[in-house]
Motif scaffolding. Structure first.
Motif, PDB file in Angstrom:
ATOM      1  N   LYS A 188      -1.103  -4.255   2.417  1.00 14.61           N
ATOM      2  CA  LYS A 188      -0.903  -3.366   1.264  1.00 14.61           C
ATOM      3  C   LYS A 188      -2.238  -2.930   0.677  1.00 14.61           C
ATOM      4  CE  LYS A 188       3.642  -5.200   0.067  1.00 14.61           C
ATOM      5  NZ  LYS A 188       4.500  -5.797  -0.976  1.00 14.61           N
ATOM      6  N   SER A 189      -3.181  -2.694   1.573  1.00  8.01           N
ATOM      7  CA  SER A 189      -4.497  -2.225   1.162  1.00  8.01           C
ATOM      8  C   SER A 189      -5.140  -1.473   2.317  1.00  8.01           C
ATOM      9  CB  SER A 189      -5.395  -3.403   0.750  1.00  8.01           C
ATOM     10  OG  SER A 189      -5.665  -4.242   1.856  1.00  8.01           O
ATOM     11  N   ASN A 215      11.026  -0.210   3.482  1.00 11.11           N
ATOM     12  CA  ASN A 215      10.550   0.798   4.423  1.00 11.11           C
ATOM     13  C   ASN A 215      11.735   1.391   5.179  1.00 11.11           C
ATOM     14  OD1 ASN A 215       7.962   0.160   3.644  1.00 11.11           O
ATOM     15  ND2 ASN A 215       7.617  -1.256   5.336  1.00 11.11           N
ATOM     16  N   ILE A 232      -0.266  -1.759   6.368  1.00 12.23           N
ATOM     17  CA  ILE A 232       1.075  -2.015   5.832  1.00 12.23           C
ATOM     18  C   ILE A 232       1.231  -3.475   5.427  1.00 12.23           C
ATOM     19  CG2 ILE A 232       3.546  -1.999   6.363  1.00 12.23           C
ATOM     20  CD1 ILE A 232       2.978   0.304   8.314  1.00 12.23           C
ATOM     21  N   GLN A 233       0.745  -4.375   6.293  1.00  9.99           N
ATOM     22  CA  GLN A 233       0.865  -5.806   6.013  1.00  9.99           C
ATOM     23  C   GLN A 233       0.047  -6.219   4.790  1.00  9.99           C
ATOM     24  OE1 GLN A 233      -0.354  -7.432   9.806  1.00  9.99           O
ATOM     25  NE2 GLN A 233       1.751  -7.897  10.390  1.00  9.99           N
ATOM     26  N   LYS A 242      -6.351  -1.664  -2.938  1.00 10.27           N
ATOM     27  CA  LYS A 242      -4.924  -1.944  -3.004  1.00 10.27           C
ATOM     28  C   LYS A 242      -4.136  -0.635  -3.142  1.00 10.27           C
ATOM     29  CE  LYS A 242      -4.658  -6.436  -2.688  1.00 10.27           C
ATOM     30  NZ  LYS A 242      -3.899  -7.069  -1.566  1.00 10.27           N
ATOM     31  N   ASP A 285       0.012   0.927  -3.468  1.00  9.18           N
ATOM     32  CA  ASP A 285       1.436   0.655  -3.707  1.00  9.18           C
ATOM     33  C   ASP A 285       2.211   1.892  -3.297  1.00  9.18           C
ATOM     34  OD1 ASP A 285       3.954  -0.004  -4.632  1.00  9.18           O
ATOM     35  OD2 ASP A 285       3.478   0.432  -6.730  1.00  9.18           O
ATOM     36  N   HIS A 292      -0.466   6.623  -3.662  1.00  8.47           N
ATOM     37  CA  HIS A 292      -0.341   5.412  -4.484  1.00  8.47           C
ATOM     38  C   HIS A 292       0.733   5.587  -5.558  1.00  8.47           C
ATOM     39  CE1 HIS A 292      -1.469   1.729  -6.470  1.00  8.47           C
ATOM     40  NE2 HIS A 292      -1.777   2.367  -7.592  1.00  8.47           N
TER      41      HIS A 292
END
Length: 454
Positions: A273-274, A177, A270-271, A285, A287, A246
């Motif tokens: 990832k969903s 990030n 963010i933590q 989910k 990415d 994504h």
């Protein structure tokens, strides 16, 4: 009759004749091969929709290895062609092996005509679906290219800018990030796009979100999406910006303007990832490569209890500080010339130049609004120009000390603009504090900034 091309490969001429007769009334083109070695030189094999391929060609051999070999060869030349394997020796393990190698189905000899036609029809539909998916992917790739191209005009050769671009090159290769900070108008979004362009995700989309322009009650819907009926105006399911980005890059601009409640929701996404769409409880989910930007001092905001420390740690793996234009020695003239050429072309005023005194005036000015201010200054000068040479008087500049133009404010809009820029400078870009000083809401202040292109 279906518009499809079929190729039958078998060393038994009776089989070839029987299949040709059966299929010719159902499909536009039916061709046959007696010798599988002809597959290698078969013209335009990639235009064949379906291949019916025997698994054994040598006398006394029934292992199916020959058919598997030619299946692989066909798939090398035409991955989307549907291949149906044929054999008189039924074995489950052989069928499974053929399917793993890319066959679409398996037929036993002697066959049932109705069942064979159904199998071939299914293979044809599969071929059509693969072609449609291939075309959609090509369109998607083209759209991503169009979206991403032409927005990376980072102009300048100063030492300060070169140092930033060198850091960008190192960071872009990773997937960490990135937090980009700097004054208003320094080109933080251009730096974010450069990180994306140089990354392994450059064939995917770059999605930019102006956090300051999102109303608080629409924050979750905009970023995480919603399902139909989740609120009054939710007339259909909608993906949020996280889903849209994504496998690409998500750029969150003006992240310092988020409320603490919104910060908590962003941190969770963010933590984990969903994301969870509004009105749903199903996590999706995602990415993404996260890039954030702000002109605020986030560390001071953390100390003042206005920004979550854990969120700052999450978004600040790598920090890139974009230098103000006044610290980029030599770049003012390079940028001024670039904008002069752009706007001369745009407004059909070829041959425009700046005289020496005009160049000196631009160089001496501190540019509190940075590149954005220079851009608008150059555009205004080109639009209002009456000759082929721009003089110092053609450039209306603002005093950094007083917040007024050289001749003082001429209109109510100018006065309002000066009050806003001065309030933001006094509060180091903190929108909430500036809005409170001016006696307006943060959203009203932001709307006015958008109107003035601050």
């Amino acid at each position: 009759m279906l518009d499809a091309k079929i190729l039958v490969v078998d060393d038994n001429k009776s089989v070839l004749s029987a299949l040709e007769i059966l299929l010719q009334f159902e499909y536009k083109s039916v061709q046959t091969l007696f010798n599988p070695n002809q597959i290698s030189s078969f013209p335009k094999i990639d235009e064949i929709d379906i291949v019916l391929l025997d698994m054994n060609f040598s006398a006394g051999v029934n292992t199916g290895n020959e058919g598997l070999f030619w299946l692989k060869e066909i798939k090398k030349k035409s991955p989307n062609t549907s291949v149906i394997m044929m054999t008189a020796y039924g074995a489950v393990d052989l069928a499974v092996k053929a399917l793993k190698e890319g066959a679409s189905d398996f037929i036993l000899k002697p066959w049932n005509n109705e069942r064979l036609l159904t199998t071939v029809k299914s293979a044809y539909e599969l071929r059509k679906s693969k072609n449609e998916i291939h075309q959609l992917k090509k369109k998607e790739s083209h759209l991503k290219q169009v979206i991403n191209e032409g927005k990376n005009n980072i102009i300048g050769k100063s030492q300060a800018l070169t140092a930033v671009l060198n850091l960008v090159k190192k960071v872009a290769k990773t997937d960490v990030n990135v937090l980009i900070t700097g004054e208003n108008g320094t080109g933080k979004e251009l730096i974010a796009r450069e990180v994306h362009r140089l990354s392994a995700r450059n064939n995917e989309v770059f999605i930019g979100v102006d956090m300051g322009s999102i109303a608080e009650n629409l924050f979750e819907s905009e970023l995480f999406g919603h399902i139909k009926g989740s609120f009054t105006d939710a007339k259909e399911d909608r993906a949020g910006k996280f889903e849209a980005a994504h496998q690409g890059s998500l750029f969150l601009d003006e992240i310092g303007n988020l409320t603490l409640q919104a910060q908590a929701k962003l941190l969770s996404a963010i933590q984990n990832k969903s994301v969870v769409r509004v009105g749903s409880n199903k996590p999706i989910k995602v990415d993404i490569r996260l890039i954030c930007a702000t002109n605020c001092n986030l560390e001071q905001m953390v100390a003042d209890g206005l920004f979550r420390e854990d969120l700052l740690y999450r978004i600040n793996t790598i920090h890139i500080e974009v230098p103000p234009l006044r610290e980029r020695e030599g770049d003012i003239m390079v940028l001024a010339d670039f904008f002069l050429k752009r706007f001369s072309t745009k407004y059909d005023k070829p041959g425009l130049k700046m005289n020496t005194m005009a160049l000196e005036k631009l160089s001496a000015y501190p540019w509190p609004g940075n590149i954005r201010e220079l851009l608008h200054t150059m555009e205004r000068a080109v639009i209002l120009s009456e000759g082929n040479v721009l003089k110092p008087s053609d450039f209306l500049l603002h005093s950094r000390a007083t917040g007024t133009t050289e001749d003082g404010p001429r209109t109510l809009d100018e006065m309002e603009y000066q009050m806003i820029t001065k309030a933001l400078e006094q509060h180091d870009g903190n929108y909430s504090a500036a809005a409170e000083q001016l006696g307006v809401t943060r959203q009203t202040l932001y709307n006015k900034m958008k109107r003035f292109k601050v």
